[in-house]
Each structure stands twice: as C-alpha cells, then as structure tokens.
Scaffold this active site. Sequence first.
Site, PDB file in Angstrom:
ATOM      1  NE  ARG A 116      42.879  39.737  39.878  1.00  0.00           N
ATOM      2  CZ  ARG A 116      41.875  40.484  40.269  1.00  0.00           C
ATOM      3  NH1 ARG A 116      41.525  40.512  41.560  1.00  0.00           N
ATOM      4  NH2 ARG A 116      41.189  41.241  39.427  1.00  0.00           N
ATOM      5  N   GLY A 117      44.997  42.608  39.844  1.00  0.00           N
ATOM      6  CA  GLY A 117      44.198  43.824  39.980  1.00  0.00           C
ATOM      7  C   GLY A 117      45.162  44.995  40.110  1.00  0.00           C
ATOM      8  CB  ALA A 118      45.336  48.224  38.304  1.00  0.00           C
ATOM      9  NE  ARG A 158      49.270  40.544  35.071  1.00  0.00           N
ATOM     10  CZ  ARG A 158      47.955  40.545  35.310  1.00  0.00           C
ATOM     11  NH1 ARG A 158      47.506  40.619  36.545  1.00  0.00           N
ATOM     12  NH2 ARG A 158      47.083  40.493  34.312  1.00  0.00           N
ATOM     13  CD  GLN A 165      40.654  37.601  35.978  1.00  0.00           C
ATOM     14  OE1 GLN A 165      39.892  37.052  35.174  1.00  0.00           O
ATOM     15  NE2 GLN A 165      41.849  38.010  35.609  1.00  0.00           N
ATOM     16  CG  ASP A 201      44.127  46.585  34.581  1.00  0.00           C
ATOM     17  OD1 ASP A 201      42.963  46.337  34.216  1.00  0.00           O
ATOM     18  OD2 ASP A 201      44.714  45.951  35.468  1.00  0.00           O
ATOM     19  CG  ASN A 223      38.822  46.903  33.206  1.00  0.00           C
ATOM     20  OD1 ASN A 223      39.608  46.822  34.144  1.00  0.00           O
ATOM     21  ND2 ASN A 223      37.611  46.410  33.273  1.00  0.00           N
ATOM     22  CE  LYS A 224      41.646  40.684  33.126  1.00  0.00           C
ATOM     23  NZ  LYS A 224      43.009  40.259  32.706  1.00  0.00           N
TER      24      LYS A 224
HETATM   25  O1  MRU Z   1      44.400  40.466  34.998  1.00  0.00           O
HETATM   26  P1  MRU Z   1      43.869  41.090  36.252  1.00  0.00           P
HETATM   27  O2  MRU Z   1      42.993  40.195  37.053  1.00  0.00           O
HETATM   28  O3  MRU Z   1      44.977  41.731  37.058  1.00  0.00           O
HETATM   29  O4  MRU Z   1      42.943  42.278  35.711  1.00  0.00           O
HETATM   30  C1  MRU Z   1      42.263  43.087  36.610  1.00  0.00           C
HETATM   31  C2  MRU Z   1      41.358  44.049  35.978  1.00  0.00           C
HETATM   32  O5  MRU Z   1      41.272  44.145  34.773  1.00  0.00           O
HETATM   33  C3  MRU Z   1      40.624  44.970  36.888  1.00  0.00           C
HETATM   34  O6  MRU Z   1      39.378  45.313  36.359  1.00  0.00           O
HETATM   35  C4  MRU Z   1      41.462  46.249  37.049  1.00  0.00           C
HETATM   36  O7  MRU Z   1      42.746  45.937  37.487  1.00  0.00           O
HETATM   37  C5  MRU Z   1      40.854  47.210  37.982  1.00  0.00           C
HETATM   38  S1  MRU Z   1      41.065  46.641  39.626  1.00  0.00           S
HETATM   39  C6  MRU Z   1      40.503  47.682  40.755  1.00  0.00           C
END
Ligand code: MRU
Length: 370
Positions: free
Chosen positions: A51-53, A88, A209, A250, A260-261
């Site tokens: 996960r993470g963009a 996603r 996370q 993201d 973002n999250k």
């Molecule tokens: O749902 P996730 O864990 O994929 O969400 C991740 C985030 O929101 C991060 O802050 C974002 O992807 C930036 S990662 C470098």
Amino acid sequence: MRVGGTPYRTLWAEGRVVRAIDQNRLPFDFVVVEWRTLEDAAAAIRTMQVRGAPLIGAAAAYGMALGVAEDPSARGLVRARERLLQTRPTAVNLRWALDRVAERVGPLPEAARAEAAFRVAAELCDEDVAVNRALGEHAGGILRRLAREKGTRAGTGRGGAPPLNVLTHCNAGWLATVDLGTATAGIYLAHDQGLPLHVWVDETRPRGQGARLTAWELASHGVPHTVVTDTTAPHLLARGAVDVVLVGTDRTTATGDVANKIGTYGVALAARDNGVPFYVAAPSSSIDFALSDGREIPIEERAPDEVAWVSGRTAAGEIAAVRVLPEDSPTLNVAFDVTPARLVTGIVTERGVAPASREGLAALFPERAG
Ligand code: MRU
C-alpha cells in the site's frame, strides 16, 4: 532500507516471480510473499499487502508484467490494466504506472511484450528510489532551515539544540514506496546527517499505518519518535510541541489540493490555526494534472470491518482480532480526505518545493501542466 542488517526494497522481481514485503504482517512478523499471476498482484494491492501511493504504482507495474506474461495479446493488456485499475481508486500512481507500462509495451510484437513489461516495471522501481532521494534532499533542506530557526528562537544555538519536532500522519515511509519513502526521505537523510529530530507519529485509525508501519520503520532506523492517537495531534500543535507537519499524498490536483489518508485535513486545519508549517511530500507521479479541484478526486471507502475490528498481538504472543464496537452499530470507513491548497505551506517534489497552486506546480512541471 535495512531490516535486521539486510538491505531491502519493498518490492522486487526475481525472473518472473515478484516478491514483496507483506505489510499486513508488520510490525509483528517480517514476511516476504511471492506473486506469480496478475491475480496475485491485484489481490495484494486490494488487501493492502502492499500500500502507499508510489508502491501501489510499482506493484501495479509488476501486475501488468505478470498479466502480459499470461496473455501478451492486445486483449490481455487491456484485461490486465482494467483488473488492476479496479483495485484501489484514490492513488493516481496506479493509473500513471499502468499507462507507462502499456505505452512502452503496446507497440512491441507480442513475443517481446512480457520481458519488456518486467524491464519497465524494474525501471519504474529504480526511478521511484531516485525520485524519493531527490525529494528527500529538498525536504531535508526545509527541516534544516526550521531547525536553525528553532535553535535561534530557543537561544540554544550551540551545544544542546532542541530536536526539531516533526508530525506525520499515516505511513509515507519507505514501506509506502519502493525505498526511502516520501515524507520520511527527508527525515532519514537529515537524521543520518546528525540533525536532532523527533517524530510524532499519528496512529492512523482504522488500519494503523502510523502505529504499525511508520513506528516500526523509525524504530528500525533509530529515529526518536512517539506514537499518539490521531485526536492528540491538534493538542500537540496548540501546545507548540510540533515544529512542522510533513505528510505524503495519494493524489494532488494541478491546483495543489491534496488527497491523503483520512485525518490529514484535520491536522492541516490545526496546523494553520497554530501557525505551524504544513508540507506535503509529493513525487510527480502522485500529481494529477488533469484535475483542478480536490472534490473530483475519487475517495476510497473500505470495508466496515476495518473500523469494527482491531487486530494485534496478545500477551501470549498470538495475533488476534477483536471487535471493538457493539454488534449492531454500523460504521463508515472513508479512507482518504482532501486538504485544500490554501492550508498547504508547500509541496515538496523531486524538482524542488512548489507553492500549492496551479502556477507553483506548473513552474516545476511545465511539460505536464499543459
Ligand atoms: O491506504 P494507504 O495505506 O495506501 O494510504 C497511504 C497514504 O495515505 C500515504 O500517506 C500516501 O500514499 C503517501 S505514501 C508515500
């Protein structure tokens, strides 16, 4: 980054087998999983094994490679792209990476496509690391400047300068990328150069996370940090305990609105109310120049169970999930929010720091701004 002394990336290929660190098992177990099919990669993204963009983008690129190896026809390419796009919706890196692979592989004869797709995915991973390093140097510059100002303010320029307190939300660390991270790249580089830092880590409900991943990363790298519940962040900001907020994204629009999250927007509001700078680390792969308004960003809603259940390690050492809500209470699990550009002090990219505005981003990326 190193895990138990061994250097790791989050994702790599050995021949036509893709290997990834299973993030659903962290921080309790360090497990590397294998993907051999398009479906393995798609399921891993959907279930947030990765996960993470930026990492979603890299994983999708390898997913395309696995899909093309299964079916190199034009139909196979479309099928792989469609399947991965469904996994996603919010991180634009997913589409960016799929398009990169499709554009490079599509014009080739069928027999050459699979090998080329694996090569493009590997290049994309190397590029992610280089981009994060460049971005980290710019973010590190901001941290060093703020530390100098803080040292001056506190009158402790020599000797025991107070640490710079950085607050971050979710995990924009090396686990969210191929290596180094986006928001954490500057933290790691500055820490390694001897800048005294302390990181407030928002827990980041419901999936944790921050608590599970960012804390594990920072602990492994020896960066002083403290995990707080999400609701604590505004209090810390109001008390002067935070010098700067640094988060990932993201998807950021051409005008600087930042998805973002979930929870990031509240942190940004509290940062603005207390005069604390709020920076966003955004590799250009996460900027969507086709969108001008954050309200157009598709926001993922995930399964209600992620709110209703919490999992962790019991005192007996077993991993267990427990329900934390009454049986009959419904939940809403919105995974991201949008922070409007007006609350963002600056967007840190691999090409430098831009004001959160159309003009600011276009000045750094004229070829993409159109
Ligand atoms: O749902 P996730 O864990 O994929 O969400 C991740 C985030 O929101 C991060 O802050 C974002 O992807 C930036 S990662 C470098």
